[in-house]
Design an enzyme around this catalytic site. Structure first.
Site, PDB file in Angstrom:
ATOM      1  CG  ASP A  27      98.212  14.117 -37.805  1.00  0.00           C
ATOM      2  OD1 ASP A  27      97.817  14.609 -38.646  1.00  0.00           O
ATOM      3  OD2 ASP A  27      99.438  14.634 -36.994  1.00  0.00           O
ATOM      4  N   GLY A  30      96.278  13.098 -44.683  1.00  0.00           N
ATOM      5  CA  GLY A  30      96.753  13.612 -45.882  1.00  0.00           C
ATOM      6  C   GLY A  30      98.033  12.492 -46.349  1.00  0.00           C
ATOM      7  CB  SER A  72      94.083  22.639 -34.791  1.00  0.00           C
ATOM      8  OG  SER A  72      94.645  23.084 -35.919  1.00  0.00           O
ATOM      9  CB  THR A  73      93.010  27.818 -33.505  1.00  0.00           C
ATOM     10  OG1 THR A  73      94.003  26.986 -32.958  1.00  0.00           O
ATOM     11  CG2 THR A  73      91.866  27.786 -32.603  1.00  0.00           C
ATOM     12  CG  ASN A  75      93.988  22.058 -38.695  1.00  0.00           C
ATOM     13  OD1 ASN A  75      93.242  21.077 -37.951  1.00  0.00           O
ATOM     14  ND2 ASN A  75      95.447  21.596 -38.929  1.00  0.00           N
ATOM     15  CD1 TRP A  76      90.670  28.389 -37.832  1.00  0.00           C
ATOM     16  CD2 TRP A  76      89.495  28.309 -39.774  1.00  0.00           C
ATOM     17  NE1 TRP A  76      89.566  27.937 -37.568  1.00  0.00           N
ATOM     18  CE2 TRP A  76      88.776  27.997 -38.661  1.00  0.00           C
ATOM     19  CE3 TRP A  76      88.957  27.999 -41.088  1.00  0.00           C
ATOM     20  CZ2 TRP A  76      87.179  27.817 -38.710  1.00  0.00           C
ATOM     21  CZ3 TRP A  76      87.540  27.678 -41.044  1.00  0.00           C
ATOM     22  CH2 TRP A  76      86.836  27.504 -39.970  1.00  0.00           C
ATOM     23  NE  ARG A 201     103.437  18.296 -34.791  1.00  0.00           N
ATOM     24  CZ  ARG A 201     104.387  17.778 -35.806  1.00  0.00           C
ATOM     25  NH1 ARG A 201     105.805  17.680 -35.357  1.00  0.00           N
ATOM     26  NH2 ARG A 201     103.941  17.500 -37.038  1.00  0.00           N
ATOM     27  CD  GLU A 214      99.131   7.025 -17.736  1.00  0.00           C
ATOM     28  OE1 GLU A 214     100.016   6.581 -18.671  1.00  0.00           O
ATOM     29  OE2 GLU A 214      99.261   7.454 -16.467  1.00  0.00           O
TER      30      GLU A 214
HETATM   31  C1  IPE Z   1      96.455  18.170 -35.202  1.00  0.00           C
HETATM   32  O1  IPE Z   1      96.856  17.718 -36.506  1.00  0.00           O
HETATM   33  C2  IPE Z   1      95.073  18.762 -35.464  1.00  0.00           C
HETATM   34  C3  IPE Z   1      94.184  17.809 -35.605  1.00  0.00           C
HETATM   35  C4  IPE Z   1      94.155  16.543 -35.830  1.00  0.00           C
HETATM   36  C5  IPE Z   1      92.842  18.149 -36.032  1.00  0.00           C
HETATM   37  P1  IPE Z   1      97.906  18.662 -37.416  1.00  0.00           P
HETATM   38  O2  IPE Z   1      98.128  17.844 -38.614  1.00  0.00           O
HETATM   39  O3  IPE Z   1      97.296  19.929 -37.529  1.00  0.00           O
HETATM   40  O4  IPE Z   1      99.043  19.118 -36.435  1.00  0.00           O
HETATM   41  P2  IPE Z   1     100.725  19.426 -36.833  1.00  0.00           P
HETATM   42  O5  IPE Z   1     100.461  20.286 -37.700  1.00  0.00           O
HETATM   43  O6  IPE Z   1     101.265  18.109 -37.529  1.00  0.00           O
HETATM   44  O7  IPE Z   1     101.299  19.714 -35.454  1.00  0.00           O
HETATM   45  C1  IPE Z   2      94.507  15.026 -39.675  1.00  0.00           C
HETATM   46  O1  IPE Z   2      95.193  14.642 -41.087  1.00  0.00           O
HETATM   47  C2  IPE Z   2      93.273  15.895 -39.960  1.00  0.00           C
HETATM   48  C3  IPE Z   2      93.306  17.264 -39.774  1.00  0.00           C
HETATM   49  C4  IPE Z   2      94.188  18.027 -39.370  1.00  0.00           C
HETATM   50  C5  IPE Z   2      92.172  18.098 -40.327  1.00  0.00           C
HETATM   51  P1  IPE Z   2      96.018  15.459 -41.621  1.00  0.00           P
HETATM   52  O2  IPE Z   2      95.544  16.294 -42.623  1.00  0.00           O
HETATM   53  O3  IPE Z   2      96.700  16.480 -40.731  1.00  0.00           O
HETATM   54  O4  IPE Z   2      97.081  14.763 -42.341  1.00  0.00           O
HETATM   55  P2  IPE Z   2      98.709  14.618 -42.410  1.00  0.00           P
HETATM   56  O5  IPE Z   2      99.316  15.044 -41.076  1.00  0.00           O
HETATM   57  O6  IPE Z   2      98.999  15.782 -43.268  1.00  0.00           O
HETATM   58  O7  IPE Z   2      99.108  13.299 -43.032  1.00  0.00           O
HETATM   59 MG    MG Z   3      98.682  16.276 -39.644  1.00  0.00          MG
END
Ligand code: IPE
Ligand code: IPE
Ligand code: MG
Length: 249
Positions: A27, A30, A72-73, A75-76, A201, A214
């Site tokens: 994570d 972005g 993730s599901t 992320n769509w 989380r 862990e």
């Molecule tokens: C979790 O990250 C999913 C992946 C790393 C692929 P997200 O950025 O989607 O999770 P949230 O929205 O912060 O919980």
């Molecule tokens: C993780 O980075 C990649 C995916 C969830 C696909 P994010 O895109 O969630 O990055 P943040 O959390 O917005 O910084």
């Molecule tokens: Mg994220």
């Protein structure tokens, strides 16, 4: 990822006590880009480089299974352009790493609702999974269009169908039986779960499998994560006492 490269065991790491399965919530791509006033997409590109480095490190040290949460599901729901770019980068990663995986005895596997992925990604995935299917060196498990609840719902559906068709007796439904009907059937549960970028989380990752995993959360954003920090986390993991509900040593 050349297998002939010599590798020195990092100081403090006990190679006899390595986790058998490491799972990572990658994570922060972005935020990494936004901090640099760049488009989020640039963060995903930088994140792909970290994936390469961590896969290489796991292979060198000898971690048998690495599961990476890549999409993730949920992320769509992101913008069409971000989803399309992530899919494009995913295909690029699979295609560009295929030879390295073959050379380095890495088996590629994917878990999740793979039928939802664009066709070109599915074709690349299948090709590399077939080509690396017999490799025994390390398992790289990509969680794609993955959701822990969807995985559990899918498992219940499969087991219910077997029961309906008279193929199983409900007394057979033990914890192991359930594990054998998840996407991760046959794999040990993760010993260690790492999440980058500081969020405390689980975000729907491996809900059943992490019962006794862990957990390690680092503030580092995924594109800034690297081998040195990964090794520090492994050393920290080896110092932890896993009690599994029993009393301490
Ligand atoms: C979790 O990250 C999913 C992946 C790393 C692929 P997200 O950025 O989607 O999770 P949230 O929205 O912060 O919980
Ligand atoms: C993780 O980075 C990649 C995916 C969830 C696909 P994010 O895109 O969630 O990055 P943040 O959390 O917005 O910084
Ligand atoms: Mg994220």
């Amino acid at each position: 990822m050349n297998s002939s490269t010599s590798f020195h065991v990092p100081e403090g790491l006990d190679v006899l006590k390595l986790p058998k399965h490491v799972a990572i919530i990658m994570d922060g791509n972005g935020r990494w880009a936004e901090k640099r006033l760049m488009n989020r997409i640039r963060g995903h590109e930088a994140g792909a480089e970290t994936v390469r480095a961590i896969v290489r490190t796991c292979r060198e040290i000898g971690i048998p299974i690495l599961t990476l949460y890549a999409f993730s599901t949920e992320n769509w729901q992101r913008s069409k352009i971000e989803v399309a770019t992530l899919m494009m980068l995913l295909k690029k990663f699979i295609d560009s790493e295929e030879n390295e995986m073959i050379e380095n005895n890495i088996r590629l596997n994917a878990i999740g609702q793979l039928e939802k992925l664009p066709e070109d990604v599915r074709i690349s995935l299948k090709r590399t999974m077939d080509l690396t299917g017999k490799n025994k060196g390390m398992l790289l498990n990509l969680a794609l269009s993955y959701g822990g609840r969807a995985e559990i719902a899918n498992m219940v559906k499969i087991i219910a169908e077997k029961a309906r068709d008279g193929k199983i007796d409900p007394v057979l439904i033990t914890e192991n039986f359930i594990s054998d009907h998840l996407y991760t059937a046959g794999m040990p549960d993760p010993d260690l779960l790492i999440r980058t970028s500081g969020e405390i989380r689980i975000s729907n990752f491996l809900l059943w499998q992490i019962a006794y995993t862990e957990i390690f959360i680092t503030d580092t954003l995924w594109p800034d994560f690297g081998k040195d920090e990964f090794i520090k986390i492994l050393v920290d993991f080896q110092r932890r006492e896993r009690r599994f509900g029993n009393v301490g040593r």
